[in-house]
Design an enzyme around this catalytic site. Structure first.
Site, PDB file in Angstrom:
ATOM      1  N   PRO A   1      -8.592   6.360   4.258  1.00 38.85           N
ATOM      2  CA  PRO A   1      -8.126   6.649   5.621  1.00 38.85           C
ATOM      3  C   PRO A   1      -7.231   5.522   6.115  1.00 38.85           C
ATOM      4  O   PRO A   1      -7.422   4.362   5.744  1.00 38.85           O
ATOM      5  CB  PRO A   1      -9.422   6.703   6.433  1.00 38.85           C
TER       6      PRO A   1
ATOM      7  N   ASP B   1      -5.177   1.126  -0.538  1.00 35.13           N
ATOM      8  CA  ASP B   1      -4.641   2.453  -0.233  1.00 35.13           C
ATOM      9  C   ASP B   1      -5.450   3.570  -0.893  1.00 35.13           C
ATOM     10  O   ASP B   1      -5.529   4.664  -0.365  1.00 35.13           O
ATOM     11  CB  ASP B   1      -3.174   2.527  -0.684  1.00 35.13           C
TER      12      ASP B   1
ATOM     13  N   LYS C   1       7.378   2.556  10.061  1.00 34.23           N
ATOM     14  CA  LYS C   1       5.910   2.443  10.016  1.00 34.23           C
ATOM     15  C   LYS C   1       5.326   2.482  11.438  1.00 34.23           C
ATOM     16  O   LYS C   1       4.292   3.093  11.687  1.00 34.23           O
ATOM     17  CB  LYS C   1       5.533   1.142   9.312  1.00 34.23           C
TER      18      LYS C   1
ATOM     19  N   PHE D   1       0.263  -4.863  10.936  1.00 37.68           N
ATOM     20  CA  PHE D   1       1.059  -5.762  10.101  1.00 37.68           C
ATOM     21  C   PHE D   1       1.734  -4.923   9.022  1.00 37.68           C
ATOM     22  O   PHE D   1       1.230  -3.859   8.668  1.00 37.68           O
ATOM     23  CB  PHE D   1       0.173  -6.826   9.442  1.00 37.68           C
TER      24      PHE D   1
ATOM     25  N   ILE E   1      -6.627   3.270   8.892  1.00 42.27           N
ATOM     26  CA  ILE E   1      -7.397   2.836  10.070  1.00 42.27           C
ATOM     27  C   ILE E   1      -6.476   2.613  11.264  1.00 42.27           C
ATOM     28  O   ILE E   1      -6.761   3.044  12.385  1.00 42.27           O
ATOM     29  CB  ILE E   1      -8.197   1.557   9.725  1.00 42.27           C
TER      30      ILE E   1
ATOM     31  N   LYS F   1     -22.322   1.405 -15.184  1.00 39.26           N
ATOM     32  CA  LYS F   1     -21.089   0.783 -15.654  1.00 39.26           C
ATOM     33  C   LYS F   1     -20.394   1.733 -16.633  1.00 39.26           C
ATOM     34  O   LYS F   1     -21.049   2.279 -17.538  1.00 39.26           O
ATOM     35  CB  LYS F   1     -21.463  -0.525 -16.362  1.00 39.26           C
TER      36      LYS F   1
ATOM     37  N   ASN G   1      -7.445  -6.409  -3.424  1.00 36.05           N
ATOM     38  CA  ASN G   1      -6.171  -7.145  -3.383  1.00 36.05           C
ATOM     39  C   ASN G   1      -6.446  -8.613  -3.046  1.00 36.05           C
ATOM     40  O   ASN G   1      -7.595  -9.005  -2.865  1.00 36.05           O
ATOM     41  CB  ASN G   1      -5.214  -6.494  -2.382  1.00 36.05           C
TER      42      ASN G   1
END
Ligand code: C5P
Length: 490
Positions: free
Chosen positions: A388, A359, A421, A407, A390, A369, A291
């Site tokens: 997992p 995720d 959450k 966060f 964390i 490849k 990301n």
């Protein structure tokens, strides 16, 4: 581009030599920067980082600086006040009038200023004018029964975070170097345990006299910071070194010193674990899932914690920013590596999960490849598996840190989703960002700024948009207040 106040940056960095050393340049380059009001581009990140380490918040564009919030950590109630306090000792020289300006500007930073004047200083300005500007009683007499009854001189010396001497005359410097305590000012200078800054002002011949220079060396060697003097026309009309540094320079130095003194060590002895950056999950030898996380927020938090004396373990995925100074850095790539590194770092007092952990990962990354054969019409199928969590694992760990912070980037229903959450992951605080639903280009990630709400089990606090470094400082201050860490120096 507008001019940069290079002189202010030099003062905040601790002098011209510090800037030379930092950038690996000579004195003439620094003179050039001062004349042009500009720094080379390569210098900007180095200067920003060095200033942040000295306790400043820096605007990366304009390089304008502000001091960290000078809020007393530890046991504010022990001193019945929150802000930082300075004892301003005014010596007897023509530059004494500049002490008034210094006192006013220090208060602009939210600092409480208490004035002390020598007998000679009262030939130049009155205690009344200093009291009027500081809104505090100005002290001057060592043997005054009234003054002693109100505030004993030892208490006056102790209940301060910093002592600033403006101007430091040749006599005040000599008496301090000798350890004399023959008036209130010198008694306080001898009795205080707070750091001392002196701004000398005198005739150039007095300054260059071997006696003054020997006293200067003694004072410096004992840790007293001496600001200036500078070269120019002095009050007696002579040209040379002896003119007091300007109020701006003195205030900048005082604020920098205070920022270091007030918050340094507030989290000494504590261990914080911080995750930062993205994780990178291989699909094959060359492709991966990841990301846009830049790691800026997590790294800023780690740096802010380290500045407060915390032992910091920073576990980060691959980022393009430097490792923050003073932290134990663990570089990882995948979520599983990040989890293993976090568990290995326990026990910790605080955990802050800032990382944007992918995720999912490929169930079985291909060794070589994945071939794209000519004529292939169908795309390959890649089976994914969940990574997992964390944050959740740290929250339920047998060695759970006392304070676990996560966060959450939410596109809608910020509070409800973040509160859910918080419960689901079992952490203590969530810092929730509202992310716009069309932010798929990743701009929210690389940004210098952040806007969050702090959500706990029983409150929600909206913080304004601020630099990620400011957010880091605000969060760390909040942690200090919450876990009630006692400043080791108190
Ligand atoms: O579930 P979500 O990704 O929105 O949660 C974000 C929070 O959880 C962040 O603090 C992030 O660092 C943490 N997290 C984690 N491990 C994961 C996913 C998220 O630590 N696998």
């Amino acid at each position: 581009m507008s001019r940069i106040d290079v002189a202010a940056l030099i003062t905040a960095l601790g002098g011209r030599e510090s800037l030379q050393h930092l950038l690996g340049v000579g004195p003439s380059a620094v003179s050039n920067y001062l004349t042009k009001g500009a720094l080379p581009n390569r210098a900007r990140p180095l200067v920003c980082q060095a200033l942040q380490e000295r306790g400043y918040q820096v605007d990366p564009q304009s390089l304008s600086i502000t001091a960290l919030p000078l809020v007393k950590s530890g046991r504010p109630q022990a001193r019945e006040r929150q802000g930082a306090a300075i004892l301003l000792i005014v010596g007897g020289g023509i530059a004494a009038y500049k002490a008034l300006e210094v006192s006013r500007r220090l208060q602009d930073h939210g600092i409480k200023v208490t004035g002390v004047m020598t007998k000679a200083a009262q030939q130049f300005i009155t205690p009344l004018s200093l009291s009027a500007l500081t809104a505090q009683k100005t002290y001057s007499d060592l043997f005054s029964l009234t003054e002693e009854a109100e505030m004993g001189h030892i208490r006056l010396a102790r209940e301060t975070d910093l002592v600033v001497v403006v101007p430091a005359t040749a006599s005040l410097m000599a008496r301090t170097a000798q350890g004399l305590a023959d008036d209130l000012a010198t008694t306080l200078l001898l009795a205080t345990k707070a750091p001392i800054i002196m701004a000398p002002a005198m005739n150039p011949a007095m300054w260059s006299n071997a006696a003054t220079q020997a006293n200067l060396a003694t004072l410096r060697q004992r840790g007293i910071e001496v600001i200036g003097p500078v070269t120019g026309e002095t009050a007696c009309g002579e040209e040379g070194k002896g003119r007091m540094s300007g109020p701006d320079t003195i205030v900048t130095a005082a604020v920098a010193k205070l920022a270091q003194t007030v918050s340094a060590g507030a989290l000494t002895g504590k261990h914080a674990l911080v995750t930062s950056g993205p994780t990178v999950e291989p699909l094959d030898a060359v492709r991966f899932i990841s990301n846009h996380s830049s790691g800026r927020q997590g790294h800023a938090i780690a740096a802010a914690l380290a500045r407060r004396g915390t032992r910091v373990t920073l576990v980060s995925g691959p980022v393009n920013i430097p490792d923050p100074p003073g932290v134990a850095m663990i570089h990882v790539r995948t979520a599983e590596q990040m989890l293993a590194a976090c568990k290995a770092a326990l026990p910790a007092d605080i955990a802050i999960c800032t990382a944007a952990v992918a995720d999912w990962r490929a169930q079985k990354p291909v060794k070589g490849k994945i071939k794209k054969l000519p004529g292939d019409t169908a795309a390959p199928t890649i089976s994914l598996t969940k990574n997992p969590d964390i944050l959740a694992q740290l929250s339920s760990h047998s060695q759970r840190p006392k304070l676990v912070i996560g966060f959450a980037a939410e596109t809608d229903n910020l509070q409800a989703n973040a509160s859910e959450k918080l419960r689901r992951k079992g952490c203590d605080w969530i810092l929730a960002n509202a992310v716009s639903p069309d932010s798929s280009d990743g701009t929210v990630f690389g940004n210098e700024h952040n806007k969050v709400s702090l959500i706990t089990s029983d409150e929600k606090e909206d913080w304004p948009m601020m630099l990620k470094t400011e957010l880091a400082d605000k969060l760390v201050q909040r942690i200090i207040n919450t876990i009630g860490v006692v400043n080791a120096k108190n």
